[in-house]
Design a protein around this motif. Structure first.
Motif, PDB file in Angstrom:
ATOM      1  N   ASN A 109      39.664  40.608  60.609  1.00 18.23           N
ATOM      2  CA  ASN A 109      40.372  40.799  61.884  1.00 18.23           C
ATOM      3  C   ASN A 109      41.588  41.704  61.770  1.00 18.23           C
ATOM      4  OD1 ASN A 109      38.574  39.179  63.287  1.00 18.23           O
ATOM      5  ND2 ASN A 109      39.783  37.327  62.961  1.00 18.23           N
ATOM      6  N   GLU A 110      42.265  41.672  60.636  1.00 23.50           N
ATOM      7  CA  GLU A 110      43.503  42.447  60.485  1.00 23.50           C
ATOM      8  C   GLU A 110      43.260  43.891  60.066  1.00 23.50           C
ATOM      9  OE1 GLU A 110      42.904  40.236  56.538  1.00 23.50           O
ATOM     10  OE2 GLU A 110      42.564  39.832  58.651  1.00 23.50           O
ATOM     11  N   ALA A 111      42.008  44.303  59.911  1.00 17.84           N
ATOM     12  CA  ALA A 111      41.684  45.667  59.490  1.00 17.84           C
ATOM     13  C   ALA A 111      42.188  46.677  60.510  1.00 17.84           C
ATOM     14  CB  ALA A 111      40.182  45.816  59.297  1.00 17.84           C
ATOM     15  N   LYS A 112      42.708  47.796  60.000  1.00 17.83           N
ATOM     16  CA  LYS A 112      43.206  48.851  60.886  1.00 17.83           C
ATOM     17  C   LYS A 112      42.837  50.218  60.307  1.00 17.83           C
ATOM     18  CE  LYS A 112      47.885  48.575  58.966  1.00 17.83           C
ATOM     19  NZ  LYS A 112      47.439  47.844  57.803  1.00 17.83           N
ATOM     20  N   VAL A 113      42.972  51.226  61.145  1.00 26.47           N
ATOM     21  CA  VAL A 113      42.662  52.596  60.733  1.00 26.47           C
ATOM     22  C   VAL A 113      43.519  52.950  59.516  1.00 26.47           C
ATOM     23  CG1 VAL A 113      42.832  55.016  61.432  1.00 26.47           C
ATOM     24  CG2 VAL A 113      41.974  53.308  63.039  1.00 26.47           C
ATOM     25  N   GLY A 114      42.878  53.559  58.521  1.00 25.63           N
ATOM     26  CA  GLY A 114      43.577  53.965  57.308  1.00 25.63           C
ATOM     27  C   GLY A 114      43.466  52.970  56.167  1.00 25.63           C
ATOM     28  N   ASP A 115      43.004  51.766  56.457  1.00 24.01           N
ATOM     29  CA  ASP A 115      42.860  50.765  55.399  1.00 24.01           C
ATOM     30  C   ASP A 115      41.714  51.137  54.454  1.00 24.01           C
ATOM     31  OD1 ASP A 115      44.916  49.154  56.287  1.00 24.01           O
ATOM     32  OD2 ASP A 115      43.613  47.655  57.217  1.00 24.01           O
ATOM     33  N   VAL A 116      41.924  50.880  53.178  1.00 28.36           N
ATOM     34  CA  VAL A 116      40.877  51.043  52.182  1.00 28.36           C
ATOM     35  C   VAL A 116      40.059  49.759  52.171  1.00 28.36           C
ATOM     36  CG1 VAL A 116      40.368  51.394  49.724  1.00 28.36           C
ATOM     37  CG2 VAL A 116      42.295  52.592  50.788  1.00 28.36           C
ATOM     38  N   VAL A 117      38.733  49.912  52.160  1.00 27.84           N
ATOM     39  CA  VAL A 117      37.851  48.754  52.152  1.00 27.84           C
ATOM     40  C   VAL A 117      36.880  48.843  50.980  1.00 27.84           C
ATOM     41  CG1 VAL A 117      37.981  48.338  54.631  1.00 27.84           C
ATOM     42  CG2 VAL A 117      36.206  49.840  53.748  1.00 27.84           C
TER      43      VAL A 117
END
Length: 70
Positions: free
Chosen positions: A32-40
């Motif tokens: 849920n806390e994922a946002k643009v620019g995050d590495v996954v």
């Protein structure tokens, strides 16, 4: 196991750049806390955030921007 960066969200789709190409994933499959620019990390269909790599990436981007605008 693959690594990628969240490029954008389009409605219920997360667009993630993996090895120079973009791939679509259901937004609901990301934390849920994922946002643009995050590495996954994508591992057997599970997507989790890599906070440490995200932090390193953000620090490098900020350093480069500081150099650019000196």
């Amino acid at each position: 196991m693959e690594r990628g960066v969240i490029d954008r969200f389009e409605d219920e789709t997360a667009v993630i750049e993996v090895d120079g190409t973009t791939r679509d994933f259901p937004r609901a499959s990301l934390p849920n806390e994922a946002k643009v620019g995050d590495v996954v990390v994508i591992d057997n269909g599970e997507i989790r955030l890599d906070r440490q790599d995200t932090s390193k990436r953000n620090s490098e981007i900020n350093r480069l921007m500081d150099e650019l605008f000196e």
